[in-house]
Design a protein around this motif. Structure first.
Motif, PDB file in Angstrom:
ATOM      1  N   CYS A  82       0.823  -1.212   0.000  1.00  0.00           N
ATOM      2  CA  CYS A  82       0.000   0.000   0.000  1.00  0.00           C
ATOM      3  C   CYS A  82       0.855   1.259   0.000  1.00  0.00           C
ATOM      4  CB  CYS A  82      -0.938  -0.001   1.207  1.00  0.00           C
ATOM      5  SG  CYS A  82      -2.240  -1.255   1.126  1.00  0.00           S
ATOM      6  N   SER A 125      -3.898   1.303  -3.551  1.00  0.00           N
ATOM      7  CA  SER A 125      -4.477   1.107  -2.221  1.00  0.00           C
ATOM      8  C   SER A 125      -5.789   1.858  -2.085  1.00  0.00           C
ATOM      9  CB  SER A 125      -3.490   1.562  -1.142  1.00  0.00           C
ATOM     10  OG  SER A 125      -4.082   1.509   0.140  1.00  0.00           O
ATOM     11  N   ASN A 160      -9.002  -0.216  -1.349  1.00  0.00           N
ATOM     12  CA  ASN A 160      -9.402  -0.162   0.056  1.00  0.00           C
ATOM     13  C   ASN A 160     -10.420   0.929   0.385  1.00  0.00           C
ATOM     14  OD1 ASN A 160      -7.684  -2.315   0.724  1.00  0.00           O
ATOM     15  ND2 ASN A 160      -5.927  -0.941   0.898  1.00  0.00           N
ATOM     16  N   TYR A 213      -2.240   2.102   4.759  1.00  0.00           N
ATOM     17  CA  TYR A 213      -3.277   1.073   4.706  1.00  0.00           C
ATOM     18  C   TYR A 213      -4.348   1.342   5.755  1.00  0.00           C
ATOM     19  CZ  TYR A 213      -5.339  -3.525   5.734  1.00  0.00           C
ATOM     20  OH  TYR A 213      -6.210  -4.557   5.992  1.00  0.00           O
TER      21      TYR A 213
END
Length: 262
Positions: free
Chosen positions: A61, A68, A72, A115
């Motif tokens: 990430c 990412s 995410n 992250y």
């Protein structure tokens, strides 16, 4: 009830598929845009979406922030925007810079890496898009390899395979049997929208847990103290109020040992 599972061949998703016979596996959403996500959901017409897919390696990430963010944040937000109840896996990493020692309740967040920051942004934005969204903050999970699916490095496999391993003697952190994570999915799908710590609890440091497992299985691995690490120690009492009662870390490892005749 029709259930759509993303990441159905991943470490978590494959076990969720095992635990929910009849669940519909989603195709890869790795390169999907908002319209692709909407068309997929509309074509299947699920009652519930369980979103397990993510870019979960912290180093990856950091090296690929755009990837990412897409994996995410954007994809789970687009799923939540479809108006279907969505259960999304988040992470205990949102506690990685909390000033207190823990165990942490859901409102005590302070992420220390990209992250975790993306996961926290995802939680906030998916709840804004659909207040019925259920966010499950998971611990580090483990299992033995499952035939035909990836089995990323995890606490148990590392302990069984490595000659040397290092864990922090100060870091309080739980590890959770992923099959128990999957087993509680029917109850997780019934949770009211919101954020829940979801996994085993542990009063031991991660090094103490490793020493317990080494002694329990008489493993040849040499253990070293990795030095001070920030606690990732969750209070899971909110989920317990709804009947989701995980085994603690040591009891979960015992169950895994029995399941696999280790």
């Amino acid at each position: 009830m029709k259930i759509l599972v993303t990441g159905p061949r991943g470490f978590v998703g494959a076990r969720v598929m095992d635990a929910l016979p009849g669940a519909v596996p989603a195709p890869s959403l790795r390169t999907a845009d908002r319209d692709t996500v909407r068309r997929l959901v509309d074509s299947i017409g699920p009652d519930v979406i369980i979103h397990t897919a993510a870019m979960s390696d912290i180093g990856t990430c950091e090296r690929d922030p755009v990837g990412s963010f897409h994996a995410n944040v954007q994809i789970p937000v687009w799923l939540a925007e479809c108006g279907v109840k969505t259960v999304i896996f988040s992470t205990d990493q949102v506690y990685s810079a909390c000033p207190e020692e823990g165990p942490y309740r859901e409102e005590e967040v302070c992420p220390a890496n990209l992250y975790a920051r993306h996961k926290l942004e995802m939680e906030q934005r998916t709840l804004e898009a659909n207040p019925d969204t259920v966010l499950l903050r998971a611990t580090w999970m483990y299992d033995m390899p499952r035939y035909g699916t990836p089995n990323r490095g995890n606490f148990l496999v590392n302990m069984l395979r490595e000659r040397e391993a290092a864990f922090s003697g100060t870091q309080h952190r739980a590890v959770t049997y992923v099959r128990e994570v999957a087993r509680w999915m029917p109850e997780a799908m019934a949770l009211p929208g919101g954020i829940y710590n979801y996994g085993s609890e542990n009063t031991l440091t991660i090094l103490e847990t490793a020493r317990w497992l080494k002694a329990r299985l008489d493993l040849p691995v040499t253990l070293r103290d990795a030095g001070p690490r920030h606690a990732l120690w969750m209070d899971c009492s909110k989920a317990r109020q709804y009947g989701i009662c995980f085994l603690d870390t040591v009891a979960g490892l015992e169950q895994c040992i029995v399941d696999y005749s280790l």
